[in-house]
Design a protein around this motif. Structure first.
Motif, short mmCIF file in Angstrom:
data_model
loop_
_atom_site.label_atom_id
_atom_site.label_comp_id
_atom_site.label_asym_id
_atom_site.label_seq_id
_atom_site.Cartn_x
_atom_site.Cartn_y
_atom_site.Cartn_z
N GLU A 75 5.92 -15.84 -6.37
CA GLU A 75 5.83 -14.53 -5.75
C GLU A 75 7.12 -14.27 -4.99
OE1 GLU A 75 3.22 -12.01 -5.59
OE2 GLU A 75 2.77 -13.18 -7.38
N LEU A 76 7.67 -13.08 -5.16
CA LEU A 76 8.85 -12.66 -4.41
C LEU A 76 8.42 -11.64 -3.38
CD1 LEU A 76 11.44 -12.28 -7.30
CD2 LEU A 76 11.06 -14.23 -5.79
N ILE A 77 8.75 -11.89 -2.13
CA ILE A 77 8.37 -11.02 -1.03
C ILE A 77 9.61 -10.30 -0.54
CG2 ILE A 77 7.38 -10.93 1.29
CD1 ILE A 77 6.08 -13.71 0.54
N VAL A 104 -2.36 -15.50 -4.33
CA VAL A 104 -1.61 -14.24 -4.28
C VAL A 104 -2.39 -13.20 -3.47
CG1 VAL A 104 -0.78 -12.28 -5.67
CG2 VAL A 104 -0.32 -14.63 -6.38
N GLN A 105 -3.67 -13.11 -3.71
CA GLN A 105 -4.49 -12.16 -2.95
C GLN A 105 -4.42 -12.47 -1.45
OE1 GLN A 105 -8.68 -12.23 -3.85
NE2 GLN A 105 -9.06 -10.32 -2.75
N GLN A 106 -4.53 -13.73 -1.11
CA GLN A 106 -4.45 -14.13 0.30
C GLN A 106 -3.06 -13.80 0.87
OE1 GLN A 106 -5.39 -18.25 0.93
NE2 GLN A 106 -5.24 -18.08 3.14
N LEU A 107 -2.02 -14.10 0.12
CA LEU A 107 -0.66 -13.80 0.56
C LEU A 107 -0.47 -12.31 0.80
CD1 LEU A 107 2.41 -14.53 0.92
CD2 LEU A 107 2.61 -14.11 -1.55
N ARG A 108 -0.86 -11.50 -0.18
CA ARG A 108 -0.65 -10.05 -0.09
C ARG A 108 -1.47 -9.43 1.04
NH1 ARG A 108 0.02 -8.37 -6.50
NH2 ARG A 108 1.96 -9.55 -6.78
N THR A 109 -2.66 -9.95 1.27
CA THR A 109 -3.49 -9.45 2.36
C THR A 109 -2.83 -9.69 3.71
OG1 THR A 109 -5.49 -9.81 1.06
CG2 THR A 109 -5.78 -9.63 3.44
N GLY A 110 -2.08 -10.78 3.82
CA GLY A 110 -1.46 -11.14 5.08
C GLY A 110 -0.10 -10.51 5.34
N LEU A 111 0.44 -9.78 4.37
CA LEU A 111 1.76 -9.20 4.54
C LEU A 111 1.73 -7.95 5.43
CD1 LEU A 111 3.28 -9.39 0.94
CD2 LEU A 111 3.86 -10.81 2.92
N LEU A 112 2.80 -7.75 6.15
CA LEU A 112 2.98 -6.51 6.89
C LEU A 112 3.03 -5.34 5.91
CD1 LEU A 112 5.82 -7.64 9.34
CD2 LEU A 112 3.38 -7.39 9.87
N ALA A 113 2.69 -4.15 6.36
CA ALA A 113 2.70 -2.96 5.50
C ALA A 113 4.09 -2.65 4.95
CB ALA A 113 2.16 -1.75 6.26
N SER A 114 5.13 -3.11 5.62
CA SER A 114 6.51 -2.84 5.18
C SER A 114 6.99 -3.83 4.12
CB SER A 114 7.46 -2.89 6.38
OG SER A 114 7.43 -4.19 6.96
N LEU A 115 6.15 -4.82 3.79
CA LEU A 115 6.53 -5.83 2.80
C LEU A 115 5.65 -5.74 1.57
CD1 LEU A 115 6.99 -8.91 5.17
CD2 LEU A 115 8.78 -7.45 4.20
N MET A 116 6.20 -6.19 0.45
CA MET A 116 5.44 -6.26 -0.80
C MET A 116 5.72 -7.59 -1.47
SD MET A 116 7.50 -3.88 -3.45
CE MET A 116 9.14 -4.31 -4.01
N SER A 117 4.81 -7.97 -2.34
CA SER A 117 4.94 -9.21 -3.10
C SER A 117 4.77 -8.86 -4.57
CB SER A 117 3.86 -10.18 -2.64
OG SER A 117 3.72 -11.24 -3.54
N GLN A 118 5.63 -9.43 -5.41
CA GLN A 118 5.52 -9.22 -6.85
C GLN A 118 5.70 -10.55 -7.56
OE1 GLN A 118 8.54 -6.13 -7.50
NE2 GLN A 118 6.85 -4.76 -7.99
N ASN A 119 4.96 -10.72 -8.64
CA ASN A 119 5.07 -11.94 -9.44
C ASN A 119 6.35 -11.88 -10.25
OD1 ASN A 119 4.62 -13.26 -12.25
ND2 ASN A 119 3.24 -14.31 -10.85
N SER A 120 7.07 -12.99 -10.26
CA SER A 120 8.28 -13.05 -11.09
C SER A 120 8.17 -14.12 -12.16
CB SER A 120 9.52 -13.30 -10.22
OG SER A 120 9.48 -14.60 -9.69
N GLY A 121 6.96 -14.63 -12.37
CA GLY A 121 6.72 -15.65 -13.38
C GLY A 121 6.68 -17.03 -12.78
#
Length: 177
Positions: free
Chosen positions: A90-92, A69-86
């Protein structure tokens, strides 16, 4: 490391055709209008004629989920977010487009006050809506951090009609008056 992928649009959810029957059954529990696609990596708003709203990625049970998750979130554009849905998923999606923004649109459309809204959830993607109203209820099986930040706990989990039981209890007890 990734065992399930989905791309959701306004009309449909797109899933790789090679997805196993077991995984497809799980996806169908959470998404509607499933469309299997041959070239998942080529799904765009233009290729499917649908407005893409989110991407779901489920990591395997034996992966280092926090690190992934940390790696995924670090690689996202500033206009995108990731949240855990269980379930290691991860939902982007776009920053600012979440359950709270959807509820706010409905409130505006139907003139509903925040203290007239009940919300229920169990994971990070629910936290905003659980804290937006005095009647936000974490499910009993929610992650500990979610329960800690939520004002209330539902009377039972979703497998035991927790939402209905909680709504019924509050209506019968007159807690909204």
């Amino acid at each position: 490391m990734i065992v399930e992928k989905t791309i959701s649009g306004l009309a449909k959810t797109y899933v790789p055709r090679q997805t196993s029957a077991e995984m497809l059954a799980t996806i169908k529990r959470y998404y509607h209008a499933i469309t299997l696609v041959d070239h998942f990596d080529q799904v765009t708003s233009q290729t499917v004629n649908d407005q893409i709203t989110k991407v779901g990625i489920t990591f395997s049970a034996n992966s280092d989920y926090p690190q992934a998750v940390q790696q995924l979130r670090t690689g996202l554009l500033a206009s995108l977010m990731s949240q855990n849905s269980g379930f290691q998923t991860e939902l982007i999606g776009n920053v600012g487009v979440d359950k709270v923004s959807g509820i706010r649109q409905l409130q505006e459309l139907y003139q509903i006050a925040t203290d007239e809204v009940m919300t229920f959830g169990d994971n990070e993607n629910d936290l905003g809506m659980l804290t937006m109203t005095p009647f936000g209820f974490a499910m009993p099986n929610a992650h500990a951090e979610i329960k800690k930040q939520s004002a209330n706990i539902a009377l039972a989990d979703h497998n035991h009609a927790g939402v209905i039981a909680t709504i019924d209890h509050y209506l019968r007890e007159g807690a909204f008056r």
